[in-house]
Design a protein around this motif. Structure first.
Motif, PDB file in Angstrom:
ATOM      1  N   GLY A  54      -0.208   7.387   7.034  1.00  0.00           N
ATOM      2  CA  GLY A  54       0.883   6.684   6.353  1.00  0.00           C
ATOM      3  C   GLY A  54       0.807   6.831   4.844  1.00  0.00           C
ATOM      4  O   GLY A  54       1.822   7.060   4.169  1.00  0.00           O
ATOM      5  N   ASP A  55      -0.409   6.692   4.295  1.00  0.00           N
ATOM      6  CA  ASP A  55      -0.596   6.844   2.853  1.00  0.00           C
ATOM      7  C   ASP A  55      -0.236   8.255   2.394  1.00  0.00           C
ATOM      8  O   ASP A  55       0.379   8.452   1.344  1.00  0.00           O
ATOM      9  CB  ASP A  55      -2.046   6.538   2.466  1.00  0.00           C
ATOM     10  N   ALA A  74       3.575   8.705   2.473  1.00  0.00           N
ATOM     11  CA  ALA A  74       4.166   8.006   1.324  1.00  0.00           C
ATOM     12  C   ALA A  74       3.909   8.790   0.040  1.00  0.00           C
ATOM     13  O   ALA A  74       4.817   8.956  -0.788  1.00  0.00           O
ATOM     14  CB  ALA A  74       3.599   6.587   1.216  1.00  0.00           C
ATOM     15  N   HIS A  92       1.240   3.942  -3.045  1.00  0.00           N
ATOM     16  CA  HIS A  92       0.895   5.344  -2.791  1.00  0.00           C
ATOM     17  C   HIS A  92       2.058   6.265  -3.173  1.00  0.00           C
ATOM     18  O   HIS A  92       1.845   7.323  -3.773  1.00  0.00           O
ATOM     19  CB  HIS A  92       0.512   5.572  -1.330  1.00  0.00           C
ATOM     20  N   ASP A 123       0.823  -1.206   0.000  1.00  0.00           N
ATOM     21  CA  ASP A 123       0.000   0.000   0.000  1.00  0.00           C
ATOM     22  C   ASP A 123       0.861   1.261   0.000  1.00  0.00           C
ATOM     23  O   ASP A 123       0.635   2.185  -0.790  1.00  0.00           O
ATOM     24  CB  ASP A 123      -0.920  -0.031   1.225  1.00  0.00           C
ATOM     25  N   LEU A 124       1.861   1.304   0.862  1.00  0.00           N
ATOM     26  CA  LEU A 124       2.723   2.487   0.951  1.00  0.00           C
ATOM     27  C   LEU A 124       3.560   2.670  -0.303  1.00  0.00           C
ATOM     28  O   LEU A 124       3.728   3.795  -0.792  1.00  0.00           O
ATOM     29  CB  LEU A 124       3.615   2.395   2.193  1.00  0.00           C
ATOM     30  N   ASP A 156      -3.399   4.301   8.790  1.00  0.00           N
ATOM     31  CA  ASP A 156      -3.334   4.019   7.356  1.00  0.00           C
ATOM     32  C   ASP A 156      -3.435   5.315   6.558  1.00  0.00           C
ATOM     33  O   ASP A 156      -2.689   5.527   5.606  1.00  0.00           O
ATOM     34  CB  ASP A 156      -4.460   3.056   6.960  1.00  0.00           C
TER      35      ASP A 156
END
Length: 195
Positions: free
Chosen positions: A166-167, A170, A97, A93-94, A163
């Protein structure tokens, strides 16, 4: 501006990378059509969000490598959602992104320059600052879309505070890298139709 976008769209591919980017674009279009009949509506909607990006990158006359990067990145980002890779692979995911926001921030730089929202100064700081800002804004909008989807469409969308932040971090880092690269390299083809 519309005439220039159309001229860039109809220009035939000239290099192997341009041909590959057009093939990936065609796969994206066919994939959405197939998804409309074979997948749930939510998955089709996610995949269909790739189409504006893959078409805009062609219409803007991006350099072939960046055009291909935009096409592949948005398709991988959407496809990862459909096949649930974001939950299956830790860190995916990171990474997505960061890369996706980076290439979209580069596209935003071209759009902002073409529409004269930013004025080229010749300095190397402008693309770095503008790309990072655009990337953070795009990250924020995306996280709002995720929240909206979770709140009003399906609770299967993974949304937590950690989340979300963090997204966005990133995405901001990916946009910063895109800005640094844009400060050193052209983002568009030299022969593109002037917008």
């Amino acid at each position: 501006m519309i005439a220039a976008l159309y001229a860039n769209l109809k220009r035939p591919p000239r290099t192997a990378t341009e041909w590959i980017a057009d093939a990936v674009r065609a796969i994206a279009i066919v994939g959405v059509l197939v998804a409309a009949f074979a997948l749930p509506a939510t998955d089709t909607a996610v995949l269909s969000m790739t189409l504006p990006a893959v078409m805009l990158s062609r219409m803007l006359g991006l350099r072939s490598g960046l055009d291909l990067a935009v096409c592949l990145t948005v398709i991988v980002a959407a496809g990862s959602n459909v096949i649930d890779l974001y939950r299956a692979w830790t860190g995916w995911d990171l990474l997505v992104h960061a890369v996706c926001t980076g290439v979209l921030a580069a596209v935003a730089l071209v759009v902002l320059d073409d529409t004269r929202v930013i004025v080229p100064t010749g300095g190397r700081r402008t693309p770095i600052v503008v790309a990072t800002t655009a990337g953070l804004a795009l990250s924020a909008v995306w996280e709002m879309v995720e929240w909206f989807g979770y709140r009003f469409i399906t609770d299967s969308i993974f949304v937590t505070y950690d989340d979300t932040i963090g997204d966005m971090v990133a995405g901001g880092l990916g946009a910063l890298v895109a800005g640094v690269l844009a400060s050193r390299f052209r983002l568009t083809r030299r022969d593109r139709a002037a917008v």
